[in-house]
Design a protein around this motif. Structure first.
Motif, PDB file in Angstrom:
ATOM      1  N   SER A   1       0.890  -1.263   0.063  1.00 25.91           N
ATOM      2  CA  SER A   1      -0.112  -0.123  -0.011  1.00 25.91           C
ATOM      3  C   SER A   1       0.836   1.256  -0.098  1.00 25.91           C
ATOM      4  O   SER A   1       0.670   2.184  -0.715  1.00 25.91           O
ATOM      5  N   GLU A   2       2.009   1.170   0.858  1.00 30.46           N
ATOM      6  CA  GLU A   2       2.685   2.110   0.973  1.00 30.46           C
ATOM      7  C   GLU A   2       3.607   2.766  -0.395  1.00 30.46           C
ATOM      8  O   GLU A   2       3.786   3.748  -0.328  1.00 30.46           O
ATOM      9  N   LYS A   3       4.223   1.711  -0.786  1.00 31.79           N
ATOM     10  CA  LYS A   3       5.295   1.866  -1.737  1.00 31.79           C
ATOM     11  C   LYS A   3       5.041   1.279  -3.220  1.00 31.79           C
ATOM     12  O   LYS A   3       5.722   1.803  -3.984  1.00 31.79           O
ATOM     13  N   CYS A   4       3.794   0.661  -3.430  1.00 34.79           N
ATOM     14  CA  CYS A   4       3.605   0.497  -4.863  1.00 34.79           C
ATOM     15  C   CYS A   4       2.196   0.706  -5.295  1.00 34.79           C
ATOM     16  O   CYS A   4       2.305   1.103  -6.548  1.00 34.79           O
ATOM     17  N   GLU A   5       1.251   0.817  -4.522  1.00 32.40           N
ATOM     18  CA  GLU A   5      -0.145   1.145  -5.176  1.00 32.40           C
ATOM     19  C   GLU A   5      -0.158   2.296  -6.085  1.00 32.40           C
ATOM     20  O   GLU A   5      -0.897   2.243  -7.385  1.00 32.40           O
ATOM     21  N   ALA A   6       0.469   3.405  -5.693  1.00 36.03           N
ATOM     22  CA  ALA A   6       0.502   4.746  -6.485  1.00 36.03           C
ATOM     23  C   ALA A   6       0.722   4.740  -7.815  1.00 36.03           C
ATOM     24  O   ALA A   6       0.834   5.475  -8.752  1.00 36.03           O
ATOM     25  N   HIS A   7       1.735   3.586  -8.040  1.00 35.56           N
ATOM     26  CA  HIS A   7       2.197   3.325  -9.321  1.00 35.56           C
ATOM     27  C   HIS A   7       1.535   3.071 -10.717  1.00 35.56           C
ATOM     28  O   HIS A   7       1.879   3.191 -11.815  1.00 35.56           O
ATOM     29  N   TYR A   8       0.545   2.307 -10.189  1.00 32.08           N
ATOM     30  CA  TYR A   8      -0.648   1.545 -11.226  1.00 32.08           C
ATOM     31  C   TYR A   8      -1.509   2.624 -11.492  1.00 32.08           C
ATOM     32  O   TYR A   8      -2.499   2.410 -10.971  1.00 32.08           O
ATOM     33  N   ILE A   9      -1.280   3.307 -12.640  1.00 31.83           N
ATOM     34  CA  ILE A   9      -2.374   4.309 -13.195  1.00 31.83           C
ATOM     35  C   ILE A   9      -3.376   3.533 -14.084  1.00 31.83           C
ATOM     36  O   ILE A   9      -4.421   3.750 -13.909  1.00 31.83           O
ATOM     37  N   GLN A  10      -2.608   2.946 -15.080  1.00 28.69           N
ATOM     38  CA  GLN A  10      -3.631   2.175 -15.890  1.00 28.69           C
ATOM     39  C   GLN A  10      -3.837   0.958 -15.348  1.00 28.69           C
ATOM     40  O   GLN A  10      -3.349   0.526 -14.426  1.00 28.69           O
ATOM     41  N   PRO A  11      -5.272   0.575 -15.673  1.00 32.41           N
ATOM     42  CA  PRO A  11      -5.813  -0.721 -15.130  1.00 32.41           C
ATOM     43  C   PRO A  11      -4.459  -1.961 -15.275  1.00 32.41           C
ATOM     44  O   PRO A  11      -4.102  -2.480 -16.199  1.00 32.41           O
ATOM     45  N   THR A  12      -4.309  -2.597 -13.938  1.00 32.91           N
ATOM     46  CA  THR A  12      -3.330  -3.359 -13.768  1.00 32.91           C
ATOM     47  C   THR A  12      -3.778  -4.473 -12.514  1.00 32.91           C
ATOM     48  O   THR A  12      -4.365  -4.269 -11.568  1.00 32.91           O
ATOM     49  N   PHE A  13      -3.700  -5.783 -13.018  1.00 36.07           N
ATOM     50  CA  PHE A  13      -4.007  -7.040 -12.001  1.00 36.07           C
ATOM     51  C   PHE A  13      -2.867  -7.153 -11.175  1.00 36.07           C
ATOM     52  O   PHE A  13      -1.817  -7.604 -11.679  1.00 36.07           O
ATOM     53  N   ILE A  14      -2.955  -7.275  -9.918  1.00 32.57           N
ATOM     54  CA  ILE A  14      -1.826  -7.528  -8.913  1.00 32.57           C
ATOM     55  C   ILE A  14      -2.262  -8.941  -8.668  1.00 32.57           C
ATOM     56  O   ILE A  14      -3.383  -9.061  -7.928  1.00 32.57           O
ATOM     57  N   ILE A  15      -1.531  -9.917  -8.778  1.00 30.63           N
ATOM     58  CA  ILE A  15      -1.960 -11.315  -8.619  1.00 30.63           C
ATOM     59  C   ILE A  15      -1.111 -12.064  -7.583  1.00 30.63           C
ATOM     60  O   ILE A  15       0.035 -11.542  -7.313  1.00 30.63           O
ATOM     61  N   ASP A  16      -1.384 -13.307  -7.303  1.00 31.14           N
ATOM     62  CA  ASP A  16      -0.851 -14.265  -6.565  1.00 31.14           C
ATOM     63  C   ASP A  16      -0.179 -13.676  -5.378  1.00 31.14           C
ATOM     64  O   ASP A  16       0.906 -13.581  -5.059  1.00 31.14           O
ATOM     65  N   TYR A  17      -1.235 -13.702  -4.373  1.00 26.66           N
ATOM     66  CA  TYR A  17      -1.128 -12.859  -3.098  1.00 26.66           C
ATOM     67  C   TYR A  17      -0.383 -14.186  -1.945  1.00 26.66           C
ATOM     68  O   TYR A  17      -0.661 -15.315  -2.150  1.00 26.66           O
ATOM     69  N   PRO A  18       0.198 -13.503  -1.020  1.00 26.40           N
ATOM     70  CA  PRO A  18       0.755 -14.579   0.118  1.00 26.40           C
ATOM     71  C   PRO A  18      -0.535 -15.219   0.949  1.00 26.40           C
ATOM     72  O   PRO A  18      -1.695 -14.283   1.034  1.00 26.40           O
TER      73      PRO A  18
END
Length: 520
Positions: free
Chosen positions: A376-393
Motif C-alpha cells: 500500500s505504501e510503496k507500490c499502489e500509487a504507481h499503477y495508473i492504468q488498469p493492472t491486475f496484482i496477482i498471486d498473494y501470500p
C-alpha cells in the motif's frame, strides 16, 4: 422558525407568501398541473415547420432568472432536462382590465427558485432563442430560502458553488445550481445499468442478502454494531456480502450477484466513506484466471456505455479500460518498487523491512498485514492504468484457495487503477477444513488486538461442509469506479448524501427519539 433566526431574504419571501395568500393564491396547491413537454424536447425538436406541434405546451420547473422589460419580461425556467427561456407579456396573462396578476404577482411576488407551471406556445425570438410564449402560469411551490447566486452568460455557468462543505451537506441545492453535479449522477446510474446488462445477458441472477448480520463476515474491517431489542442480541451492519453469496452457491445457484450497501466503522478520506456500494458476484466452476478476463470485458463494456469510449479522463491522466490489462505478482510489484525481495520472509524479517522503508508496523499486525502495508505504501500509487496484482501470500487472504502451483500463495488478484484498488477477486476456498483453520488464525490476530481481523462464521463453515463447487468471486468498489468514469476527485462527489460531521446550529436526529431508540 421565528423571524429572528431568518435572513433578510427569508423574511421577505415569507412576507410574499402571505401576500399571495391574501390574493387568494395557494402557493402549494394539489398536484393537478399537467405537464406535456420538457425543456430538452422543445429545444431539440422545435422548428418553424413543426410549430403546430408546439402550439399548446405545458411545462413546469424552477425559475432561475428574470429580466423585466416593463409590460413584458423574460424568465429562465429549469426542469429536470435543462433550461428554457419564457416570454411573458402583461396583456396575455392578464387580458382583462385587472393587470395585478402580472404587475403584482408575476413581477413582485415571484422569486428565483419558485416552482411554477406555464402554458403557452413555442416560438423563436429575433435573437434566435427557442422560447415559450406564456399565456398562463400557476405557482406550484413557493421557495422560502434563496438559492446561492450563480452567474450565467451565453449558456455558460460562472461562479458556480464549489464549496465542498455546502455541496455535500445541501446536495439538493447543489443539484439545482450545478448542472455538472446532475450529470455525474446520471453517469453513475448509466454505469450501474450497464453492469447489470452485462451480467444479466450472461445468465447471472441478481439477489439480496442481509444488511443486519449476527456475524460481520466476508472482509477484514471494523464493523458498526447495533442492538436488536426483541431478540436482545447485538447485530452488525454488513461489511461484505461474500459469505451469504457463497451460501447460495452451496444451495445450487451457478452465478449470483448483488449491489451491496456496506458499512465500515473506519476512517474517512477522498476514497473512503463509512457507507459505500460494492458489486460482488460469484460463479461456480470458474477460477481467478477466468475472472480476470471477465473483469476486462465488463469494464470495457461499461466505460463505453457511460462515456462512449474506453478512455476516461481523470485529473491529469487518461485511463484506458480497453482489454487486456497488465498482470504483475504481488512479490514482483514490491521488488520492482522497493528493490527488496520479500518472498520467503517471516514476520520478524518483514518488520525489519517495514522499519527500513519507514513504514509503521505495530505488534497487532501479522505477516499478511505487514505485506499489505508495504504494498500500500510503496507500490499502489504507481499503477495508473488498469493492472491486475496477482498471486498473494496466503496470510493476506483467509477466504482464498491456495495456488495450484506456487506454495505459500493463493489465487487472488486486485485490480489497481489510478493508484487505488477497484476490485478484489479470488479462486474461492471451498475446503471447509482449510477454511476453519484460516478463521482460527484470524481469531489469534483478533486476540492480539487486530480490530479488523475476521470473525469465525460457524454457520458458513457448516454450509461449506455440505459442499461448495469450485468457484471464483469478485468485489468491485462501485463508488471508486464511478469516480474514475466521471472524473470526480472525491468519493463524496459520487454519493448523493455522504456522511458528514453534524452541522452546528441544526437540531440533531437523536432529538425526539425514545430512550429505547437512543440506546439501540
Amino acid at each position: 422558525m421565528s423571524n429572528e433566526h431568518l435572513s433578510e431574504q427569508e423574511v421577505i419571501r415569507r412576507e410574499k407568501l402571505q401576500e399571495l395568500e391574501k390574493a387568494g393564491i395557494d402557493s402549494y396547491p394539489a398536484p393537478q398541473f399537467h405537464v406535456t413537454h420538457n425543456a430538452a424536447d422543445i429545444k431539440k425538436n422545435f422548428s418553424e415547420e413543426k410549430k403546430e406541434d408546439y402550439a399548446h405546451v405545458s411545462i413546469a420547473g424552477r425559475i432561475m432568472g428574470f429580466r423585466d422589460m416593463g409590460k413584458a419580461s423574460f424568465a429562465v425556467l429549469q426542469d429536470s432536462t435543462g433550461k428554457i427561456q419564457l416570454y411573458v407579456r402583461r396583456d396575455d396573462i392578464a387580458p382583462d382590465e385587472d393587470k395585478s396578476l402580472y404587475t403584482n404577482v408575476w413581477k413582485k411576488l415571484l422569486d428565483i427558485g419558485d416552482i411554477i407551471g406555464v402554458t403557452g406556445f413555442v416560438f423563436i425570438t429575433k435573437t434566435g432563442e427557442t422560447s415559450v410564449h406564456v399565456t398562463s402560469f400557476t405557482i406550484l411551490s413557493k421557495a422560502l430560502r434563496p438559492l446561492p447566486v450563480v452567474k450565467e452568460k451565453d449558456g455558460e455557468t460562472f461562479d458556480e458553488v464549489t464549496d465542498a462543505e455546502f455541496r455535500y451537506r445541501q446536495r439538493y441545492a447543489d443539484l439545482i445550481i450545478n448542472p455538472q453535479t446532475k450529470e455525474t449522477f446520471v453517469k453513475r446510474t448509466k454505469m450501474i445499468n450497464a453492469i447489470r446488462e452485462f451480467l444479466n445477458e450472461r445468465g447471472a441472477l441478481e439477489v439480496d442478502t442481509p444488511v443486519l448480520q449476527a456475524i460481520p463476515g466476508g472482509a477484514a474491517a471494523r464493523p458498526f454494531v447495533t442492538h436488536h431489542n426483541a431478540l436482545d442480541i447485538p447485530f452488525y451492519l454488513r461489511i461484505a456480502n461474500e459469505l451469504y453469496l457463497k451460501r447460495l452457491l452451496v444451495g445450487g445457484f451457478d452465478w449470483v450477484y448483488e449491489f451491496s450497501r456496506n458499512f465500515r466503522n473506519e476512517g474517512m478520506d477522498r476514497t473512503h466513506n463509512p457507507e459505500f456500494t460494492v458489486l460482488e458476484f460469484y460463479v461456480a466452476y470458474k477460477d481467478y484466471l477466468w475472472m480476470m478476463e471477465t473483469t476486462e470485458q465488463l469494464l470495457e463494456y461499461t466505460a463505453k456505455a457511460v462515456n462512449g469510449t474506453t478512455v476516461a479522463k481523470y485529473g491529469e491522466n487518461e485511463i484506458d479500460f480497453k482489454a487486456p490489462y497488465r498482470r504483475v505478482t504481488m512479490y514482483e510489484a514490491i521488488k520492482e518498487h522497493t528493490g527488496i525481495d520479500i518472498e520467503g520472509m517471516d514476520e520478524l524479517q518483514l518488520r525489519e523491512v517495514c522499519k527500513q522503508l519507514g513504514i509503521h508496523a505495530d505488534e497487532t499486525m501479522g505477516k499478511g498485514k505487514l505485506i499489505d502495508e508495504i504494498f500500500s505504501e510503496k507500490c499502489e500509487a504507481h499503477y495508473i492504468q488498469p493492472t491486475f496484482i496477482i498471486d498473494y501470500p496466503v496470510e493476506m487472504s483467509p477466504l482464498t484457495k491456495k495456488h495450484r502451483s506456487k506454495p505459500g500463495l493463493v489465487e487472488r488478484f486486485e485490480l489497481m487503477i489510478n493508484g487505488k484498488e477497484v476490485a478484489n477477486a479470488y479462486s474461492e476456498l471451498n475446503d471447509p477444513i482449510d477454511q476453519r483453520s484460516r478463521f482460527e488464525e484470524q481469531l489469534k490476530l483478533m486476540e492480539r488486538g487486530d480490530d479488523e481481523a475476521m470473525y469465525i462464521d460457524y454457520d458458513f463453515l457448516r454450509a461449506l461442509e455440505y459442499g461448495m463447487p469450485q468457484a471464483s468471486g469478485i468485489g468491485f468498489g462501485i463508488d471508486r469506479l464511478a469516480m474514475l468514469l466521471t472524473n470526480s476527485p472525491s468519493i463524496q462527489d459520487v454519493l448523493f448524501f455522504p456522511q458528514m460531521r453534524p452541522e452546528k446550529g441544526l437540531q440533531q436526529s437523536a432529538e425526539g427519539l425514545s430512550s429505547d431508540e437512543k440506546n439501540a
